[in-house]
Design a protein around this motif. Structure first.
Motif, PDB file in Angstrom:
ATOM      1  N   LYS A 103       0.799  -1.241   0.118  1.00 41.34           N
ATOM      2  CA  LYS A 103       0.073   0.064  -0.144  1.00 41.34           C
ATOM      3  C   LYS A 103       0.908   1.306   0.077  1.00 41.34           C
ATOM      4  N   VAL A 141      -7.337   6.538   9.426  1.00 48.13           N
ATOM      5  CA  VAL A 141      -7.386   5.143   8.599  1.00 48.13           C
ATOM      6  C   VAL A 141      -5.972   4.553   8.818  1.00 48.13           C
ATOM      7  N   LYS A 143      -3.163   1.676   8.033  1.00 53.48           N
ATOM      8  CA  LYS A 143      -3.174   0.397   7.168  1.00 53.48           C
ATOM      9  C   LYS A 143      -1.817  -0.344   7.429  1.00 53.48           C
ATOM     10  N   VAL A 153      -6.797  -3.163   7.428  1.00 56.80           N
ATOM     11  CA  VAL A 153      -7.176  -1.618   7.579  1.00 56.80           C
ATOM     12  C   VAL A 153      -7.889  -1.514   8.734  1.00 56.80           C
ATOM     13  N   ILE A 155     -10.360   1.391  10.547  1.00 57.78           N
ATOM     14  CA  ILE A 155     -10.589   2.876  10.656  1.00 57.78           C
ATOM     15  C   ILE A 155     -11.136   3.167  11.886  1.00 57.78           C
ATOM     16  N   GLU A 184      -3.621   7.276   7.144  1.00 58.67           N
ATOM     17  CA  GLU A 184      -4.115   8.339   5.937  1.00 58.67           C
ATOM     18  C   GLU A 184      -5.311   8.885   6.323  1.00 58.67           C
ATOM     19  N   PHE A 186      -9.363   9.915   6.245  1.00 58.10           N
ATOM     20  CA  PHE A 186     -10.502   8.966   5.882  1.00 58.10           C
ATOM     21  C   PHE A 186     -11.266   9.893   4.763  1.00 58.10           C
ATOM     22  N   LEU A 187     -11.526   9.040   3.860  1.00 57.32           N
ATOM     23  CA  LEU A 187     -12.271   9.597   2.596  1.00 57.32           C
ATOM     24  C   LEU A 187     -13.861   9.207   2.858  1.00 57.32           C
ATOM     25  N   GLU A 191     -18.178   3.991  -2.077  1.00 58.86           N
ATOM     26  CA  GLU A 191     -17.531   3.330  -2.840  1.00 58.86           C
ATOM     27  C   GLU A 191     -17.661   2.706  -3.969  1.00 58.86           C
ATOM     28  N   LYS A 213     -19.548  -3.995   1.605  1.00 56.33           N
ATOM     29  CA  LYS A 213     -18.434  -4.401   2.476  1.00 56.33           C
ATOM     30  C   LYS A 213     -18.669  -4.741   3.727  1.00 56.33           C
ATOM     31  N   ASN A 223     -16.478  -4.712   8.607  1.00 57.09           N
ATOM     32  CA  ASN A 223     -15.830  -4.781   7.192  1.00 57.09           C
ATOM     33  C   ASN A 223     -16.024  -6.287   6.678  1.00 57.09           C
ATOM     34  N   MET A 272     -13.356   5.592  -3.836  1.00 57.03           N
ATOM     35  CA  MET A 272     -14.285   6.575  -3.547  1.00 57.03           C
ATOM     36  C   MET A 272     -14.569   7.727  -4.189  1.00 57.03           C
ATOM     37  N   ILE A 281      -8.738   4.634  -3.404  1.00 53.22           N
ATOM     38  CA  ILE A 281      -8.616   3.944  -2.107  1.00 53.22           C
ATOM     39  C   ILE A 281      -7.482   2.804  -2.201  1.00 53.22           C
ATOM     40  N   GLU A 282      -7.427   2.130  -3.128  1.00 55.13           N
ATOM     41  CA  GLU A 282      -6.319   1.101  -3.087  1.00 55.13           C
ATOM     42  C   GLU A 282      -6.271   0.259  -4.341  1.00 55.13           C
TER      43      GLU A 282
HETATM   44  P1  AMP Z   1      -8.660  -1.487   1.454  1.00 56.07           P
HETATM   45  O1  AMP Z   1      -8.181  -2.942   1.891  1.00 56.07           O
HETATM   46  O2  AMP Z   1      -7.482  -0.444   1.420  1.00 56.07           O
HETATM   47  O3  AMP Z   1      -9.619  -1.678   0.295  1.00 56.07           O
HETATM   48  O4  AMP Z   1      -9.554  -0.930   2.493  1.00 56.07           O
HETATM   49  C1  AMP Z   1     -10.685  -1.668   3.044  1.00 56.07           C
HETATM   50  C2  AMP Z   1     -11.825  -0.789   3.275  1.00 56.07           C
HETATM   51  O5  AMP Z   1     -11.669   0.094   4.254  1.00 56.07           O
HETATM   52  C3  AMP Z   1     -12.181  -0.024   1.808  1.00 56.07           C
HETATM   53  O6  AMP Z   1     -12.945  -0.815   1.097  1.00 56.07           O
HETATM   54  C4  AMP Z   1     -12.845   1.246   2.526  1.00 56.07           C
HETATM   55  O7  AMP Z   1     -14.192   0.587   2.736  1.00 56.07           O
HETATM   56  C5  AMP Z   1     -12.055   1.279   3.874  1.00 56.07           C
HETATM   57  N1  AMP Z   1     -11.182   2.421   3.399  1.00 56.07           N
HETATM   58  C6  AMP Z   1      -9.786   2.084   3.195  1.00 56.07           C
HETATM   59  N2  AMP Z   1      -8.947   3.532   3.225  1.00 56.07           N
HETATM   60  C7  AMP Z   1     -10.100   4.196   3.382  1.00 56.07           C
HETATM   61  C8  AMP Z   1      -9.896   5.840   3.372  1.00 56.07           C
HETATM   62  N3  AMP Z   1      -8.916   6.175   3.289  1.00 56.07           N
HETATM   63  N4  AMP Z   1     -11.191   6.390   3.744  1.00 56.07           N
HETATM   64  C9  AMP Z   1     -12.049   5.581   3.880  1.00 56.07           C
HETATM   65  N5  AMP Z   1     -12.461   4.579   3.751  1.00 56.07           N
HETATM   66  C10 AMP Z   1     -11.340   3.755   3.734  1.00 56.07           C
END
Ligand code: AMP
Ligand code: GLY
Length: 427
Positions: A103, A141, A143, A153, A155, A184, A186-187, A191, A213, A223, A272, A281-282
């Motif tokens: 990441k 957030v 990670k 991850v 939150i 990071e 939060f957005l 999604e 999710k 999640n 997002m 996001i990723e």
């Molecule tokens: P990821 O493994 O990076 O997809 O993160 C898992 C879930 O966490 C994502 O599908 C989002 O729902 C949430 N998430 C990750 N990063 C953020 C972020 N910066 N802001 C808001 N939600 C996030």
């Protein structure tokens, strides 16, 4: 052609279902596969992370083309190993799979190429991480940098919770994946999942999809890997897709090529979207699960030709066609998921359920024993359907679910709610 598919989830059942319909396929093998896949492919009991075993099997069966489902073997270099053994393979090599494997790498790539994403800092120790987290508004957030089976991850609603997550990660809760931590911003927004095939240069966007999710109705609770999905996703309008391609996906593919590690395979951008503006996001280096299931239900063109063109660098010769119908899939999970869950409960009524018009049931975590089907995982079944609208696909999927007799499992009852609301509000 002899084809080898790697993986064992609902995503792989959907891929096997699609590949088995290809006129190019003589024989379809899957390792390790699952109960559903076993009905349409020859399954070999080789773990997806057993790279030596997979290479040996591919040579023995004279595999012409391999398709890799999950991220684990891709990040571990299965494509490099198979290609070195003379087996053409769909999926990024190890150097390119870093787009999911780190990441922190992705965040730096975004920063260097002006790709919109959440503000962040890479942190090598807990003190730095906590100091930076304290400067961000809540929630914040946290990670783990590496692969953590979708659990890396957090939150955090308070700075105290953020501190605990940071300590847990540096304390080894996610093994090596937590040696480095990304903190990071939060957005806020909606999604969506964006998928594109790429051969390292050319990019072919796939149909849009959105998953759910959170484990409970109303997008509540912890999640998960995804409790259901549908396609198309109204939030990914043509205009938003254009922005995603121009600002996110194309700069990424170009940057990977420029650094000498071209990315070939399917690129899955988790987005997002707020007020029509997408942020990354990723990345994932594979198809989404369960998003893949709905994409495969809508795909009309030959999947295998497209995957081969991506591998061969001639994706510009491919044009994919999609059914105009919508598709929706509901995940049935074992009671307790995503926490600890029971295994071995019996599932009845699958044949009855599959008879509902437009319905296709993909297996994700089942095992056959003495003629009975037993649950053998967290996410167990993907009850999927096509329909003229998302609402019709949804009604069909739940009609099928109501025919399934499985006291050991549960599902959300509102998959597709955003799209159905939007359909209902249309004049
Ligand atoms: P990821 O493994 O990076 O997809 O993160 C898992 C879930 O966490 C994502 O599908 C989002 O729902 C949430 N998430 C990750 N990063 C953020 C972020 N910066 N802001 C808001 N939600 C996030
Ligand atoms: N459904 C999200 C994922 O496959 O990561």
């Amino acid at each position: 052609m002899n084809i080898l598919l790697i993986g064992s989830g609902g995503r792989e059942h959907a891929l096997a279902w699609t590949l088995s319909a290809s006129p190019l396929v003589t024989k379809l093998y899957c390792a390790p596969g699952n109960t559903g896949i076993a009905a349409i492919a020859d399954c070999a009991a080789i773990d997806a992370m057993n790279l030596d075993g997979i290479v040996r099997f591919a040579k023995e069966k004279r595999i012409d083309f391999a398709v890799i489902g999950p991220e684990g073997p891709l990040v571990a270099g299965i494509t490099d190993r198979l290609e070195a053994a003379g087996v053409k393979t769909f999926g990024p090599n190890m150097k390119a799979a870093i787009l999911e494997g780190s990441k922190a790498f992705v965040k730096d790539l975004c920063a260097a190429n002006d790709i919109p994403t959440a503000a962040y800092r890479r942190c090598g120790d807990a003190a730095t991480a906590k100091t930076f987290a304290a400067t961000l508004p809540l929630p914040v957030v946290i990670k783990a940098d590496g692969l953590a089976a979708g659990k890396g991850v957090i939150i955090a609603a308070t700075h105290e919770e953020a501190g605990d997550a940071i300590d847990a990660m540096f304390g080894g809760a996610f093994g090596d994946a937590g040696k480095e931590v990304v903190v990071e911003e939060f957005l806020d927004g909606e999604e969506a999942s964006f998928f594109a095939l790429t051969d390292g240069t050319h990019i072919l966007p796939l149909a849009s999809a959105q998953d759910h999710k959170r484990v409970f109705d109303g997008d509540k609770g912890p999640n998960t890997g995804g409790m259901g999905a549908y396609s198309p996703a109204p939030v990914l309008t043509a205009e938003v897709e254009k922005k995603v391609m121009a600002r996110i996906v194309k700069p990424t593919v170009d940057a990977m090529r420029a650094r000498g590690t071209p990315y070939k395979g399917v690129l899955f951008a988790g987005l997002m979207i707020k007020d029509g503006e997408p942020k990354l996001i990723e990345y994932n280096c594979r198809f989404g699960d369960p998003e893949c299931q709905v994409l495969m239900l809508r795909l009309k063109s030959d999947l295998l030709s497209a995957l081969m063109a991506a591998r061969d660098g001639v994706l510009d010769t491919v044009d994919l066609r999609w059914r105009s119908e919508a598709a929706l899939t509901v995940v049935m999970a074992a009671n307790g998921y995503p926490g600890s869950y029971e295994k071995g409960s019996e599932i009845r009524g699958l044949a009855e359920a599959a008879r509902v018009e437009g319905v296709e049931i993909f297996h994700a975590g089942t095992v056959a024993k003495d003629g009975r089907i037993l649950a053998n995982g967290g996410r167990v079944l993907n009850v999927s359907a096509v329909g003229k609208s998302v609402a019709e696909a949804q009604a069909r999927a739940y009609e099928a679910i109501d025919r399934i007799n499985w006291p050991g499992g549960f599902c959300r009852r509102d998959i597709g709610w955003r799209a159905v609301l939007q359909e209902n509000s249309r004049p």
